[in-house]
Design a protein around this motif. Structure first.
Motif, PDB file in Angstrom:
ATOM      1  N   THR A 255       0.797  -1.592   0.199  1.00  0.00           N
ATOM      2  CA  THR A 255       0.126   0.168   0.335  1.00  0.00           C
ATOM      3  C   THR A 255       1.206   1.142   0.029  1.00  0.00           C
ATOM      4  OG1 THR A 255      -1.835  -1.438   1.373  1.00  0.00           O
ATOM      5  CG2 THR A 255      -2.498   0.969   0.909  1.00  0.00           C
ATOM      6  N   ALA A 256       1.911   1.287   0.762  1.00  0.00           N
ATOM      7  CA  ALA A 256       3.042   2.509   0.898  1.00  0.00           C
ATOM      8  C   ALA A 256       3.244   2.370  -0.580  1.00  0.00           C
ATOM      9  CB  ALA A 256       3.778   2.382   1.868  1.00  0.00           C
ATOM     10  N   ALA A 259       1.412   4.606  -2.754  1.00  0.00           N
ATOM     11  CA  ALA A 259       1.136   5.920  -2.678  1.00  0.00           C
ATOM     12  C   ALA A 259       2.511   5.914  -3.448  1.00  0.00           C
ATOM     13  CB  ALA A 259       1.255   5.916  -1.023  1.00  0.00           C
ATOM     14  N   PRO A 281      -8.029  -6.084   5.773  1.00  0.00           N
ATOM     15  CA  PRO A 281      -9.328  -5.632   5.341  1.00  0.00           C
ATOM     16  C   PRO A 281      -9.141  -4.089   4.316  1.00  0.00           C
ATOM     17  CG  PRO A 281      -9.395  -5.528   7.579  1.00  0.00           C
ATOM     18  CD  PRO A 281      -7.928  -5.997   7.009  1.00  0.00           C
ATOM     19  N   LEU A 282      -8.774  -3.218   4.485  1.00  0.00           N
ATOM     20  CA  LEU A 282      -8.087  -2.213   3.643  1.00  0.00           C
ATOM     21  C   LEU A 282      -8.086  -3.313   2.339  1.00  0.00           C
ATOM     22  CD1 LEU A 282      -8.518   1.230   4.258  1.00  0.00           C
ATOM     23  CD2 LEU A 282      -6.173   0.812   4.689  1.00  0.00           C
ATOM     24  N   TYR A 285     -10.524  -1.344  -0.431  1.00  0.00           N
ATOM     25  CA  TYR A 285     -10.331  -0.768   0.018  1.00  0.00           C
ATOM     26  C   TYR A 285      -9.242   0.926  -0.755  1.00  0.00           C
ATOM     27  CZ  TYR A 285     -15.290  -2.140   1.123  1.00  0.00           C
ATOM     28  OH  TYR A 285     -16.530  -2.605   1.673  1.00  0.00           O
ATOM     29  N   THR A 286      -8.323   0.371  -0.570  1.00  0.00           N
ATOM     30  CA  THR A 286      -6.954   1.341  -2.033  1.00  0.00           C
ATOM     31  C   THR A 286      -7.771   1.834  -3.332  1.00  0.00           C
ATOM     32  OG1 THR A 286      -6.550  -0.396  -2.478  1.00  0.00           O
ATOM     33  CG2 THR A 286      -5.275  -0.185  -0.217  1.00  0.00           C
ATOM     34  N   ASN A 287      -7.094   2.530  -3.046  1.00  0.00           N
ATOM     35  CA  ASN A 287      -7.175   2.699  -4.949  1.00  0.00           C
ATOM     36  C   ASN A 287      -6.284   2.601  -6.035  1.00  0.00           C
ATOM     37  OD1 ASN A 287      -8.468   4.132  -6.938  1.00  0.00           O
ATOM     38  ND2 ASN A 287      -7.389   6.459  -6.230  1.00  0.00           N
TER      39      ASN A 287
ATOM     40  N   THR B  78      -8.255  -5.003  12.814  1.00  0.00           N
ATOM     41  CA  THR B  78      -8.218  -3.669  11.544  1.00  0.00           C
ATOM     42  C   THR B  78      -7.749  -2.696  13.007  1.00  0.00           C
ATOM     43  OG1 THR B  78     -10.486  -3.182  12.358  1.00  0.00           O
ATOM     44  CG2 THR B  78     -10.384  -4.748  10.610  1.00  0.00           C
ATOM     45  N   ALA B 226     -13.608  -0.023   7.661  1.00  0.00           N
ATOM     46  CA  ALA B 226     -13.221   0.299   5.331  1.00  0.00           C
ATOM     47  C   ALA B 226     -14.262   0.305   4.997  1.00  0.00           C
ATOM     48  CB  ALA B 226     -12.179  -0.562   5.587  1.00  0.00           C
ATOM     49  N   GLU B 227     -14.979  -0.547   5.113  1.00  0.00           N
ATOM     50  CA  GLU B 227     -16.770  -0.845   4.235  1.00  0.00           C
ATOM     51  C   GLU B 227     -17.417  -0.103   4.518  1.00  0.00           C
ATOM     52  OE1 GLU B 227     -19.708  -4.396   3.836  1.00  0.00           O
ATOM     53  OE2 GLU B 227     -18.085  -4.798   4.866  1.00  0.00           O
ATOM     54  N   ALA B 230     -15.860   3.394   3.669  1.00  0.00           N
ATOM     55  CA  ALA B 230     -16.917   3.553   1.601  1.00  0.00           C
ATOM     56  C   ALA B 230     -17.421   3.473   1.700  1.00  0.00           C
ATOM     57  CB  ALA B 230     -15.723   1.881   1.390  1.00  0.00           C
ATOM     58  N   LEU B 252      -8.526   3.949   9.356  1.00  0.00           N
ATOM     59  CA  LEU B 252      -9.151   2.553   8.588  1.00  0.00           C
ATOM     60  C   LEU B 252     -10.586   2.911   7.611  1.00  0.00           C
ATOM     61  CD1 LEU B 252      -8.800  -0.126   7.936  1.00  0.00           C
ATOM     62  CD2 LEU B 252     -10.720  -0.856   9.163  1.00  0.00           C
ATOM     63  N   THR B 255      -9.194   5.607   4.715  1.00  0.00           N
ATOM     64  CA  THR B 255      -8.347   5.476   3.503  1.00  0.00           C
ATOM     65  C   THR B 255      -8.865   4.728   2.583  1.00  0.00           C
ATOM     66  OG1 THR B 255      -7.207   5.190   5.835  1.00  0.00           O
ATOM     67  CG2 THR B 255      -6.400   4.094   3.077  1.00  0.00           C
ATOM     68  N   ALA B 256     -10.003   4.463   3.575  1.00  0.00           N
ATOM     69  CA  ALA B 256     -10.935   3.751   2.638  1.00  0.00           C
ATOM     70  C   ALA B 256     -11.561   4.420   1.559  1.00  0.00           C
ATOM     71  CB  ALA B 256     -12.293   3.090   3.412  1.00  0.00           C
ATOM     72  N   ALA B 259     -10.129   6.229  -0.798  1.00  0.00           N
ATOM     73  CA  ALA B 259     -10.165   5.374  -2.232  1.00  0.00           C
ATOM     74  C   ALA B 259     -11.545   5.227  -2.787  1.00  0.00           C
ATOM     75  CB  ALA B 259      -9.910   3.970  -1.872  1.00  0.00           C
ATOM     76  N   GLN B 262     -11.358   9.111  -4.432  1.00  0.00           N
ATOM     77  CA  GLN B 262     -10.346   9.135  -5.955  1.00  0.00           C
ATOM     78  C   GLN B 262     -11.267   8.343  -7.141  1.00  0.00           C
ATOM     79  OE1 GLN B 262      -6.919   7.812  -3.733  1.00  0.00           O
ATOM     80  NE2 GLN B 262      -6.098   9.402  -4.165  1.00  0.00           N
ATOM     81  N   ASP B 263     -11.850   7.391  -7.165  1.00  0.00           N
ATOM     82  CA  ASP B 263     -12.718   5.999  -7.543  1.00  0.00           C
ATOM     83  C   ASP B 263     -13.647   7.037  -8.169  1.00  0.00           C
ATOM     84  OD1 ASP B 263     -12.065   3.796  -8.955  1.00  0.00           O
ATOM     85  OD2 ASP B 263     -13.701   3.646  -7.902  1.00  0.00           O
ATOM     86  N   THR B 286       0.282   7.173   2.712  1.00  0.00           N
ATOM     87  CA  THR B 286      -1.223   6.818   1.786  1.00  0.00           C
ATOM     88  C   THR B 286      -1.350   7.721   0.734  1.00  0.00           C
ATOM     89  OG1 THR B 286      -2.533   8.606   2.835  1.00  0.00           O
ATOM     90  CG2 THR B 286      -2.959   5.755   3.507  1.00  0.00           C
TER      91      THR B 286
END
Lengths: 339, 339
Positions: A255-256, A259, A281-282, A285-287, B78, B226-227, B230, B252, B255-256, B259, B262-263, B286
């Motif tokens: 993830t780092a 980025a 879990p993340l 949900y990263t991008n 988490t 995360a969910e 989001a 958490l 960060t989600a 994403a 940005q998405d 991130t």
DNA sequence: ACCGGCGTTTAAACCGGTTTGAATGATTGC
DNA sequence: GCAATCATTCAAACCGGTTTAAACGCCGGT
């Protein structure tokens, strides 16, 4: 505050001897059903539960297992493995009312920590995780006569029963997936090489490249940390011909790395494909969502606990192999860019 | 395998009685220095360490503290809080050779878990974390006569000593920071409202808006996941006039949320500013780096352990307030977009 | 009436420490 | 020279369970 009841109080109330109460408690045969009923209802009435220390003293069993977390403090919170692993342990030991003693220590004090755990006899056995290549602990627990199972060290000559979950298939699968997408230059940002599992992931990456008929790829240390992953990624991107794909030792460094790459102006996955390991879990949900490898640390904890309990009770237990990790394809991997 | 030595063996070797060995072990006054030396060297020679269960039985002290983690299993891995908190506890209790018993349970079994911990007397005291608004545990530990400290529940009428770290200053600071950047529509994606700390963060956000003379902001639940983060973010962005900044309950969900934003084609921080809470190791890595709030869970664990140990030993302990959380400004917050 | 055997129960020893009250020997006071 | 005092040590009881070997009551068989 009245003194809490002892077995003697229960015995008196039920009109039997302490021995009989003990027999009933441990459901041993040879006690008349009527007596059992009387004892049980007396215990209930007084709210009696046997004292674990008294029990431990006379049986010689602490009814607890030990887990030592020897990580640098700053790494402790970053690993999704341990909480899940502990949750798995717990499902097994809580069934029999056993406990889990947790000891955290700096890596350099690890040996002392095990020694103390053994000396105190607060635990009946321990888990050995994060095994290193030349690990002193197997010999140590043997010397101490402390039952132990090795978590994830199959190829070892430790003489200890071990519970394994093979990381390699997922990593090989990841490399094949990337090769299928046209990648030819696939780097690896590895975890600390002293860890058996970090080394195995690296080996799997390297083997898979060879299997695909590709030359050796670039290898950089990422230390399983965000910072390490970021630094390694920067170094990779600065090369004259950067890799088109990077396989990371874990999700944190991946993830780092993502980025850093995006910060450098790369689009993911068009310009660079990224694979992690852990499926935190993340990760979804990263991008873009992270393609990664998924193991099952809960089942690992469960199996390890079962093995350890059996080892404690019977003196032996069989090695166990869990379902290997698998690849989870998401959006961070795509066709290799055309150069 | 030879039986491990007992106090009797040491006594025999040193030519004294068991009582004397015990006195020396606990460095009680009134033993001749020469005798002390003999006893110590005998103990050393035999490699003797007192059995913790025998000790526990006669002193009535288990020399261990308990921590119950009552979280949904999927949330367990988490949260960066617990590992760090436990590390803090460990620094304190390991000094005196005490142990940490960990129990994990599903939230619905939490009460039983404490009951068992108390009934077994495997621990001398417990930490109460994740306190909820209407929490049954303070009454429970009082009923059980189990020493306990409340972790992070200052405003409670629990009657328990508590160790607090105020989240609010950081959240208020975050809101002011956003207001200074020109934001007027600042939403909050909160944690589960039953948790005292989630509620406090929400309150601080809400108060800070009021202080800035702004109308109430939009509040959505993010469940610390995360969910959840989001989903809440998607809902916020779908509104006719989406907020220009979002303060999340933890990193958490933040960060989600990033994403998701940005998405959806938003640039961060130009189109949307984001603030998290926790300052997880990943936060500075991130893209963009996450502006967030930093507490010190290690020191929290340390202070809580000190308080609990003192409570166990002396019967009372004072409430303690730790340095509050602070805002860490990074790249995910910027000037509000002009509409 | 006596015996053997069975099912049930118990007294007592044991686990390995801690703690109390008394014994011991040396020192002091008179 | 003898009692009082002191520092040191120890025997024994205790913590709350488990376990062993023996005792008990009751039965049927001879």
């Amino acid at each position: 505050m009245t003194r809490r009841p002892t077995i003697g109080d229960v015995a008196k109330l039920a009109g039997v001897s302490r021995a009989t109460v003990s027999f009933v408690l441990n459901n041993r045969p040879g006690v008349a059903v009527d007596t059992q009923r009387r004892v049980r209802s007396a215990a209930e009435e007084l709210g009696w539960t046997p004292s674990s220390s008294a029990r431990a003293l006379s049986t010689g069993r602490a009814r607890a297992v030990g887990l030592v977390l020897a990580r640098e403090p700053e790494l402790i919170g970053t690993d999704p493995f341990f909480p899940a692993f502990m949750a798995g342990i717990e499902t097994v030991i809580s069934e029999t009312g056993d406990g889990l003693m947790l000891q955290m220590s700096r890596p350099e004090n690890e040996v002392d920590t095990y020694r103390r755990l053994a000396a105190d006899r607060r635990v009946d056995g321990v888990f050995l995780t994060d095994l290193r290549a030349d690990d002193a602990r197997p010999a140590l627990v043997a010397e101490l006569g402390l039952p132990a199972v090795a978590v994830g060290a199959p190829d070892s000559g430790t003489g200890l029963p071990s519970v394994n979950l093979d990381d390699r298939p997922a990593v090989r699968e990841a490399v094949r997936h990337l090769v299928d997408l046209g990648h030819r230059d696939i780097a690896h940002v590895a975890g600390p090489d002293e860890f058996v599992h970090a080394r195995r992931r690296r080996q799997a990456w390297s083997d898979a490249l060879a299997e695909a008929g590709l030359p050796e790829g670039t290898l950089l240390p990422g230390g399983f940390t965000a910072e390490g992953g970021a630094r390694a990624t920067r170094m990779l991107l600065e090369r004259p011909t950067p890799p088109t794909a990077i396989v990371y030792g874990n999700d944190l460094s991946a993830t780092a790395g993502m980025a850093v790459a995006q910060d450098a102006g790369l689009r993911l996955p068009q310009d660079l494909s990224v694979v992690g390991f852990d499926d935190v879990p993340l990760a979804s949900y990263t991008n873009p969502p992270l393609t990664t490898c998924r193991a099952n640390p809960v089942s690992w904890g469960r199996a390890s606990a079962q093995a350890l309990v059996q080892l404690i009770e019977t003196g032996t237990t069989a090695d166990m192999d869990l379902e290997p990790a698998t690849l989870v394809v998401r959006g961070s991997t795509g066709p290799a860019p055309v150069r």
